[in-house]
Design an enzyme around this catalytic site. Structure first.
Site, PDB file in Angstrom:
ATOM      1  N   SER A 189       6.010   0.861   2.170  1.00 27.68           N
ATOM      2  CA  SER A 189       7.309   0.175   2.114  1.00 27.68           C
ATOM      3  C   SER A 189       7.357  -1.176   2.788  1.00 27.68           C
ATOM      4  O   SER A 189       8.326  -1.505   3.470  1.00 27.68           O
ATOM      5  CB  SER A 189       8.414   1.056   2.708  1.00 27.68           C
ATOM      6  OG  SER A 189       8.740   2.029   1.801  1.00 27.68           O
ATOM      7  N   SER A 190       6.308  -1.956   2.597  1.00 32.60           N
ATOM      8  CA  SER A 190       6.361  -3.310   3.141  1.00 32.60           C
ATOM      9  C   SER A 190       7.525  -4.077   2.508  1.00 32.60           C
ATOM     10  O   SER A 190       8.158  -4.904   3.168  1.00 32.60           O
ATOM     11  CB  SER A 190       5.042  -4.044   2.923  1.00 32.60           C
ATOM     12  OG  SER A 190       4.580  -3.875   1.606  1.00 32.60           O
TER      13      SER A 190
ATOM     14  N   TYR B 168       6.790   3.039 -12.488  1.00 36.69           N
ATOM     15  CA  TYR B 168       7.917   3.553 -11.706  1.00 36.69           C
ATOM     16  C   TYR B 168       9.191   3.475 -12.543  1.00 36.69           C
ATOM     17  O   TYR B 168       9.941   4.451 -12.664  1.00 36.69           O
ATOM     18  CB  TYR B 168       8.062   2.729 -10.424  1.00 36.69           C
ATOM     19  CG  TYR B 168       9.102   3.266  -9.473  1.00 36.69           C
ATOM     20  CD1 TYR B 168       8.741   4.102  -8.421  1.00 36.69           C
ATOM     21  CD2 TYR B 168      10.457   2.949  -9.626  1.00 36.69           C
ATOM     22  CE1 TYR B 168       9.696   4.604  -7.559  1.00 36.69           C
ATOM     23  CE2 TYR B 168      11.415   3.451  -8.769  1.00 36.69           C
ATOM     24  CZ  TYR B 168      11.028   4.270  -7.732  1.00 36.69           C
ATOM     25  OH  TYR B 168      11.968   4.768  -6.881  1.00 36.69           O
TER      26      TYR B 168
ATOM     27  N   ALA C  34       0.818  -1.213   0.000  1.00 37.73           N
ATOM     28  CA  ALA C  34       0.000   0.000   0.000  1.00 37.73           C
ATOM     29  C   ALA C  34       0.851   1.263   0.000  1.00 37.73           C
ATOM     30  O   ALA C  34       0.381   2.333   0.366  1.00 37.73           O
ATOM     31  CB  ALA C  34      -0.923  -0.005   1.214  1.00 37.73           C
ATOM     32  N   GLY C  35       2.118   1.119  -0.351  1.00 38.48           N
ATOM     33  CA  GLY C  35       2.967   2.308  -0.445  1.00 38.48           C
ATOM     34  C   GLY C  35       3.599   2.707   0.873  1.00 38.48           C
ATOM     35  O   GLY C  35       4.122   3.804   1.013  1.00 38.48           O
TER      36      GLY C  35
ATOM     37  N   ASP D 147      13.546   4.187   1.013  1.00 34.78           N
ATOM     38  CA  ASP D 147      12.726   3.319   1.869  1.00 34.78           C
ATOM     39  C   ASP D 147      13.591   2.428   2.760  1.00 34.78           C
ATOM     40  O   ASP D 147      13.353   2.297   3.959  1.00 34.78           O
ATOM     41  CB  ASP D 147      11.810   2.435   1.014  1.00 34.78           C
ATOM     42  CG  ASP D 147      10.897   3.250   0.121  1.00 34.78           C
ATOM     43  OD1 ASP D 147      10.808   4.473   0.342  1.00 34.78           O
ATOM     44  OD2 ASP D 147      10.288   2.672  -0.790  1.00 34.78           O
TER      45      ASP D 147
HETATM   46  C1  GLA Z   1       9.116   4.121  -3.809  1.00 39.41           C
HETATM   47  C2  GLA Z   1      10.597   3.777  -3.957  1.00 39.41           C
HETATM   48  C3  GLA Z   1      11.487   4.858  -3.337  1.00 39.41           C
HETATM   49  C4  GLA Z   1      11.093   6.251  -3.833  1.00 39.41           C
HETATM   50  C5  GLA Z   1       9.581   6.453  -3.760  1.00 39.41           C
HETATM   51  C6  GLA Z   1       9.148   7.742  -4.422  1.00 39.41           C
HETATM   52  O1  GLA Z   1       8.740   4.101  -2.477  1.00 39.41           O
HETATM   53  O2  GLA Z   1      10.882   2.550  -3.348  1.00 39.41           O
HETATM   54  O3  GLA Z   1      12.836   4.588  -3.614  1.00 39.41           O
HETATM   55  O4  GLA Z   1      11.570   6.481  -5.125  1.00 39.41           O
HETATM   56  O5  GLA Z   1       8.863   5.396  -4.367  1.00 39.41           O
HETATM   57  O6  GLA Z   1       9.688   8.830  -3.758  1.00 39.41           O
END
Ligand code: GLA
Length: 383
Positions: free
Chosen positions: A123-124, A219, A120-121, A169
């Site tokens: 950083s799991s 991405y 879900a964004g 992250d």
């Molecule tokens: C993801 C990537 C990070 C960063 C963000 C955007 O979380 O893992 O390295 O680039 O997107 O800021």
């Protein structure tokens, strides 16, 4: 509440020797600039992933997770490769990396459990990579530093998983500190811990609950676009990264960029890096109002110039702007769904949450999740 020790006992018929924890993260500001050598401002949160673990003597890696039914059982071998999109590719990538580096590791029974929303964004993926690297470093005394752990976890994500992410992250979940924001220079890895004093406010996380299938490919597309535009600007500007370029230099050299889409991408990256420096300044001065405005500006740039937002995230930020007791909001992380963050007066959180859920449901068709988040510590042993 899940009892991971008991679950481990049920599955492996013994007690775990250790329990480790690695958090998720939010990013306050500085989005999509880590892979452009910029400065970012993430924080670790109190939700994350636990790992109950014991060594075994049969030289097998048994990988199980309470959040997913898929399991893996692999003999110790010289290398591994990725299998589909299964969750265990993340720890497996770390194991593969360590074996290839000739680290002396051996069989482990591992049970993971995440209490943060997965995929879900928040950083799991970085969290589980760092958790695995930290655990193996402790159990097999590999003498890796925390920087080594963050850097190798990023390499795993780039090379084993195939996502060209930056270091933000993995660094945030490794180095997070309670009630501190990490101001990280992604080029040099120098960092500063800034007190995150939000007197009378809470940091809310709003999960769009949108499934994000295209995230990795979109991405990687942005990553490639930044590479192209840097190449064009380098014809006349002496820069190693896009974030080395000032707004003035960009304005006077942007005619070098032939594609208007690439020009927008560069405009976001360069202005976002500037906003992070401003945000650090106003945070140190305790000016939360200005900090909040920079969050809104960052979102606008991600929406219009970098084009990584989407109607779900925009709906949330749109609502936040109309809610008097919200002083700033933006998408956080890669975008295309995932989560937004907002700074809200403490006493208004409930009203905010209720009104936002209604507004979002009406526009999007399903509900978001809204919760207050605490800024927590980085990866560690908890038992
Ligand atoms: C993801 C990537 C990070 C960063 C963000 C955007 O979380 O893992 O390295 O680039 O997107 O800021």
């Amino acid at each position: 509440m899940v009892d991971i020790k008991e679950e481990f006992q049920k599955r492996f018929k013994k007690k775990p020797d250790h329990i480790f924890f690695s958090p998720g993260r939010i990013n306050l500001i500085g989005e999509h600039i880590d892979y452009n050598g910029g400065r970012v401002m993430p924080c670790a949160i109190s939700l994350g992933i636990f790992l109950a673990v014991s060594k075994n003597t049969d030289k097998k890696f048994r990988l199980q997770c309470l959040n997913f039914p898929e399991t893996a059982e692999l003999h110790l071998q010289r290398s591994y490769s990725k299998t589909g999109r299964e969750w265990f590719n993340y720890p497996l990538g770390v194991i593969d990396y360590l074996i290839r580096e000739e680290c002396a590791i051996s069989g482990l029974d591992m049970l993971f459990y995440g209490n943060l929303p997965i995929g879900a964004g928040l950083s799991s993926s970085a969290s589980i990579e760092v958790l695995t690297a930290f655990t193996l470093n402790e159990l097999f005394q590999l003498s890796l530093s925390l920087v080594d752990i963050a850097v190798l976890s990023k390499k795993v994500e780039n090379e084993f998983i195939g996502m060209n992410c930056g270091i933000m992250d993995q660094f945030a979940v490794t180095f997070g500190k309670k009630d501190r924001a990490i101001l990280l220079n992604c080029d040099t890895l120098e960092y500063e811990l800034l007190p995150f004093k939000i007197n009378g406010h809470v940091l809310a996380i709003i999960n769009t609950n949108k499934s994000r299938k295209l995230t990795d490919s979109k991405y990687n597309e942005r990553f490639a676009e930044c590479g192209k535009v840097l190449k064009e600007l380098k014809k006349e500007i002496n820069a190693h990264n896009l974030c080395d370029i000032s707004m003035e230099q960009f304005q006077s050299h942007k005619s070098l960029i032939k594609d208007p889409v690439l020009e927008k991408r560069a405009a976001h990256v360069i202005s976002e890096n500037f906003r992070v420096n401003e945000a650090a300044k106003v945070l140190k001065q305790g000016d939360l109002g200005k900090f909040g405005q920079l969050m809104y500006d960052s979102h606008k740039s991600l929406k219009e110039l970098y084009e990584v937002s989407g109607k779900e995230l925009d709906t949330i930020v749109e609502f936040c702007k109309t809610f008097g007791d919200c002083i700033g909001a933006r998408m956080t992380g890669a975008g295309f769904g995932g989560c937004a963050i907002a700074l809200i007066k403490k006493e208004s959180l409930q009203d905010f949450s209720k009104a936002l859920v209604d507004y979002y449901k009406n526009k999007i068709g399903y509900e978001p999740d809204v919760f207050a988040s605490e800024i927590g510590d980085g990866v560690r042993e908890v038992f």
